[in-house]
Design a protein around this motif. Structure first.
Motif: not given
Length: 114
Positions: A53, A64-65, A96-97, A100, A102-104, A107
């Motif tokens: 991770d 990324i965001t 990073l997890s 990611l 947070y982004i998921e 979505e």
């Protein structure tokens, strides 16, 4: 034009290192073979290794965001974005997890709202 220079070993005998033999000191290739053999004995199959991770620093998280620096740090302060890890007194980074995830979550919220 060749220059005739005195041999340094004659002029400065105390500064010249004596050549080493194979018996006096192991060379790097034999040391590497010993190390690699020990490593092979200690390590298991690569498939058993857990995924790493990674830690992402601020510029990568911004990339990324797609968020700006001020917005991201404001969201961290409000608890709407994962807090960074304190890697040293002046260094911060995010798993990073967590970024990611947070982004998921965003979505999923976006799909549920529509």
């Amino acid at each position: 034009m060749a220059l005739n220079q005195p041999h340094i070993s004659r002029a400065l005998p105390s500064l010249v290192a004596t050549p080493r033999t194979a018996e006096s000191e192991p060379n790097s290739s034999s040391m590497a073979r010993q190390h690699n053999g020990a490593y092979r004995r200690m390590s298991g199959p690569v498939a058993e290794a857990a995924p790493i991770d990674r830690i992402a620093r601020l510029p990568e998280v911004l990339l990324i965001t797609g968020l700006g620096r001020t917005t991201l740090l404001k969201m961290v302060g409000e608890g709407r974005f994962p807090a960074p890890l304190h890697l040293s007194p002046r260094v911060r980074g995010w798993r990073l997890s967590a970024v990611l995830a947070y982004i998921e979550a965003r979505e999923k919220e976006s799909r549920d709202a529509s």
